[in-house]
Design a protein around this motif. Structure first.
Motif, PDB file in Angstrom:
ATOM      1  N   GLY A   1      -2.186   4.371  -8.002  1.00  0.00           N
ATOM      2  CA  GLY A   1      -0.998   3.521  -7.984  1.00  0.00           C
ATOM      3  C   GLY A   1      -1.316   2.133  -8.526  1.00  0.00           C
ATOM      4  O   GLY A   1      -2.379   1.580  -8.261  1.00  0.00           O
TER       5      GLY A   1
ATOM      6  N   SER B   1      -5.308  10.030 -10.640  1.00  0.00           N
ATOM      7  CA  SER B   1      -4.011   9.484 -10.258  1.00  0.00           C
ATOM      8  C   SER B   1      -4.169   8.280  -9.332  1.00  0.00           C
ATOM      9  O   SER B   1      -4.765   8.378  -8.265  1.00  0.00           O
TER      10      SER B   1
ATOM     11  N   PHE C   1       0.850  -1.210   0.000  1.00  0.00           N
ATOM     12  CA  PHE C   1       0.000   0.000   0.000  1.00  0.00           C
ATOM     13  C   PHE C   1       0.880   1.253   0.000  1.00  0.00           C
ATOM     14  O   PHE C   1       0.570   2.244  -0.665  1.00  0.00           O
TER      15      PHE C   1
ATOM     16  N   GLY D   1      -6.785   9.427  -6.484  1.00  0.00           N
ATOM     17  CA  GLY D   1      -7.143  10.824  -6.266  1.00  0.00           C
ATOM     18  C   GLY D   1      -7.626  11.436  -7.572  1.00  0.00           C
ATOM     19  O   GLY D   1      -7.016  11.215  -8.623  1.00  0.00           O
TER      20      GLY D   1
HETATM   21  P1  ATP Z   1      -1.184   9.054   0.720  1.00  0.00           P
HETATM   22  O1  ATP Z   1      -2.016  10.149   1.322  1.00  0.00           O
HETATM   23  O2  ATP Z   1      -1.749   7.681   0.921  1.00  0.00           O
HETATM   24  O3  ATP Z   1       0.276   9.149   1.048  1.00  0.00           O
HETATM   25  P2  ATP Z   1      -1.021  10.708  -1.553  1.00  0.00           P
HETATM   26  O4  ATP Z   1      -2.259  11.531  -1.389  1.00  0.00           O
HETATM   27  O5  ATP Z   1       0.300  11.251  -1.173  1.00  0.00           O
HETATM   28  O6  ATP Z   1      -1.231   9.286  -0.861  1.00  0.00           O
HETATM   29  P3  ATP Z   1      -0.812  11.112  -4.352  1.00  0.00           P
HETATM   30  O7  ATP Z   1       0.408  11.928  -4.257  1.00  0.00           O
HETATM   31  O8  ATP Z   1      -2.121  11.779  -4.643  1.00  0.00           O
HETATM   32  O9  ATP Z   1      -0.955  10.210  -3.039  1.00  0.00           O
HETATM   33  O10 ATP Z   1      -0.536   9.940  -5.389  1.00  0.00           O
HETATM   34  C1  ATP Z   1      -1.536   9.413  -6.220  1.00  0.00           C
HETATM   35  C2  ATP Z   1      -1.692   7.929  -6.054  1.00  0.00           C
HETATM   36  O11 ATP Z   1      -0.445   7.267  -6.085  1.00  0.00           O
HETATM   37  C3  ATP Z   1      -2.321   7.515  -4.729  1.00  0.00           C
HETATM   38  O12 ATP Z   1      -3.721   7.589  -4.792  1.00  0.00           O
HETATM   39  C4  ATP Z   1      -1.844   6.095  -4.585  1.00  0.00           C
HETATM   40  O13 ATP Z   1      -2.666   5.187  -5.320  1.00  0.00           O
HETATM   41  C5  ATP Z   1      -0.473   6.128  -5.224  1.00  0.00           C
HETATM   42  N1  ATP Z   1       0.576   6.247  -4.204  1.00  0.00           N
HETATM   43  C6  ATP Z   1       0.991   7.385  -3.599  1.00  0.00           C
HETATM   44  N2  ATP Z   1       1.978   7.123  -2.728  1.00  0.00           N
HETATM   45  C7  ATP Z   1       2.209   5.785  -2.784  1.00  0.00           C
HETATM   46  C8  ATP Z   1       3.119   4.903  -2.131  1.00  0.00           C
HETATM   47  N3  ATP Z   1       4.017   5.352  -1.271  1.00  0.00           N
HETATM   48  N4  ATP Z   1       3.048   3.593  -2.424  1.00  0.00           N
HETATM   49  C9  ATP Z   1       2.167   3.121  -3.313  1.00  0.00           C
HETATM   50  N5  ATP Z   1       1.295   3.900  -3.969  1.00  0.00           N
HETATM   51  C10 ATP Z   1       1.302   5.222  -3.725  1.00  0.00           C
END
Ligand code: ATP
Length: 464
Positions: free
Chosen positions: A335, A333, A219, A294
């Motif tokens: 992952g 966006s 995750f 997101g």
């Molecule tokens: P979180 O709040 O969980 O750290 P984020 O809001 O920083 O996520 P974004 O920067 O919006 O995440 O990144 C878009 C997408 O990339 C996320 O919705 C998630 O699916 C994926 N993602 C982000 N960070 C990670 C991570 N460290 N490992 C795996 N997938 C990630």
């Protein structure tokens, strides 16, 4: 046959099956592992590829006004200044004074029901930490004795191109998100394709973050893969297009086999200053509802910043009206790894069979299953059966991933395929040599039927 999704220990079961059956391995395991980094094994690679091609199909192949891109992981360091990552891409970190565990304080507070907004300053977070001093416990040793929190920048630095060791030079970074590569290629795409606003650019690729919390399996990884689409739109249409993509992305997850009751919308209440709207689609992972994707209306922030920092005019001129403006961005966006974990969670089923035995079956949607068909000769020491089964394998594997298995009794082979979610198993037996038919066994119903070998291709075309 009773179906169960025993929530208890579900995460452990998924982690253990992932390793045992070659979906996911902890990175560098023989060296004791490497925090929050994972490798995909043979079935994991297939599943991840299927996830990526399903996304690509939904975003690029099926939308005439979305084109693909594959930009580099390394980019000009100024890009990360323009994007705000060098200055502001950070999480609050505090150290437990008892056991020296470093924790992400907003998450630790959240565990105790204290909401820490992601935009809070160091000072505000520390105030919360002091106010809740006795409540906030170290996830490792359970004591309540944290140091002051400091903002920790998540960008991963590299020494690319720094041959002299001269650290006066600005550091380069491994990209923290893929979308910056999209913004900086906005003009290139516009000038080299026939797209007109509104149009989108889609990209799948690796991103790197120095995540503080190294838990929750794939995750939250430090090296992960994103699938991002940035749509460039006229400011007047931005919110309509945004709503449209919210609906499309919700439907996409239903089509991916995730159940409606396991999906949920989460609206961001405190938006960053440039954002017009931000919603997340959350999935019910074994540890609760958490962000999967997101969907953001980002205004003209990104193109404004890159115009400013690069000195290049990134505005768009409408060929019909001649209106010149800076397009707004609507972003989706997600992952690959989070989708992967959602798909594993959804697919994992333990079933009690009529004969009292149990089976673990991964009920992947057929389009995502790593292996589509397994071909078995009934006995491995009968050359006629093996020859015929190999012929079938050769023919069917032209169009899809197949597996040949002649090891152990048929029941065991079925269980092995159930665990990796193979939709169909075909068995070549002695009758096959006479009647040119094989037994086809369905993963979900476990029903078996005899099908003519020459009809197999059309059967699979129809059912996969
Ligand atoms: P979180 O709040 O969980 O750290 P984020 O809001 O920083 O996520 P974004 O920067 O919006 O995440 O990144 C878009 C997408 O990339 C996320 O919705 C998630 O699916 C994926 N993602 C982000 N960070 C990670 C991570 N460290 N490992 C795996 N997938 C990630």
């Amino acid at each position: 046959m009773s179906k169960e999704k025993n929530e208890e220990n579900l995460m452990q079961k998924i982690v253990s099956l992932s390793k045992r059956r070659g979906f996911i391995f902890p990175s560098s395991e023989i060296y004791g592992g490497f925090g929050a980094v994972y490798d995909y094994g043979s079935y994991g690679t297939e599943l991840a590829n299927n996830i990526k091609s399903t996304w690509w199909k939904a975003m690029v192949q099926k939308n005439q006004n979305i084109v693909g891109l594959d930009s580099s992981i390394f980019m000009h360091p100024r890009i990360w200044e323009a994007s705000g990552h060098v200055g502001g891409f950070s999480d609050p970190l505090a150290e437990c004074k008892e056991c020296h565990f470093r924790a992400r304080v907003d998450h630790v507070l959240e565990e105790e029901g204290v909401f820490a907004d992601e935009k809070m300053t160091e000072k505000e977070i520390n105030k919360l930490l002091i106010e809740n001093k006795d409540k906030v416990k170290c996830p490792k040793c359970g004591k309540s004795n944290f140091s002051e929190a400091k903002n920790f920048n998540l960008l991963v630095q590299s020494n690319l191109g720094n041959f002299t060791g001269n650290w006066d030079k600005k550091p380069t970074y491994l990209r923290g998100e893929t979308c910056q590569g999209i913004y900086v290629n906005f003009k290139n795409v516009l000038d080299s394709t026939r797209v007109k606003v509104p149009f989108g650019i889609a990209q799948i690729g690796k991103a790197f973050r120095n995540e503080i919390t190294a838990r929750q399996f794939i995750f939250r990884k430090r090296e992960f893969e994103q699938m991002e689409m940035q749509m460039f739109v006229h400011p007047d249409n931005a919110m309509d297009i945004y709503e449209d993509w919210r609906n499309k992305r919700w439907q996409y997850y239903l089509d991916l086999g995730l159940k409606k009751e396991n999906l949920k919308w989460h609206q961001h209440e405190n938006l960053v200053f440039y954002a017009k709207a931000a919603w997340d689609i959350e999935y019910k992972f074994p540890f609760g509802f958490k962000e999967l994707e997101g969907i953001h209306a980002r205004g003209d922030y990104d193109l404004t910043q890159h115009s400013k920092f690069s000195g290049k005019d990134l505005s768009y001129q409408d060929p019909k009206t001649n209106e010149k403006y800076l397009p707004h961005v609507v972003e989706t966006s997600v992952g690959v790894d989070r989708t992967f974990l959602a798909v594993l969670t959804e697919a994992y089923i333990e079933e009690k069979l009529e004969d009292g035995s149990e089976r673990v079956v991964m009920k992947f949607p057929k389009k995502l299953a790593p292996i589509k068909v397994a071909v078995f000769p009934l006995l491995k020491n009968k050359p006629e059966l093996v020859k015929k089964a190999k012929e079938i394998f050769e023919n069917l594997s032209d169009k899809r991933m197949c597996e040949f298995d002649d090891n152990g009794n048929i029941g065991k082979r079925y269980r092995r395929q159930d665990e990796i979610g193979t939709p169909y198993c075909l068995t070549v037996d002695f009758d096959s040599l006479e009647d040119e038919k094989v037994t086809v066994r369905d993963r979900d119903t476990m029903k078996q039927e005899r099908i003519e070998i020459r009809d197999l291709e059309s059967f699979l075309e129809k059912n996969l």
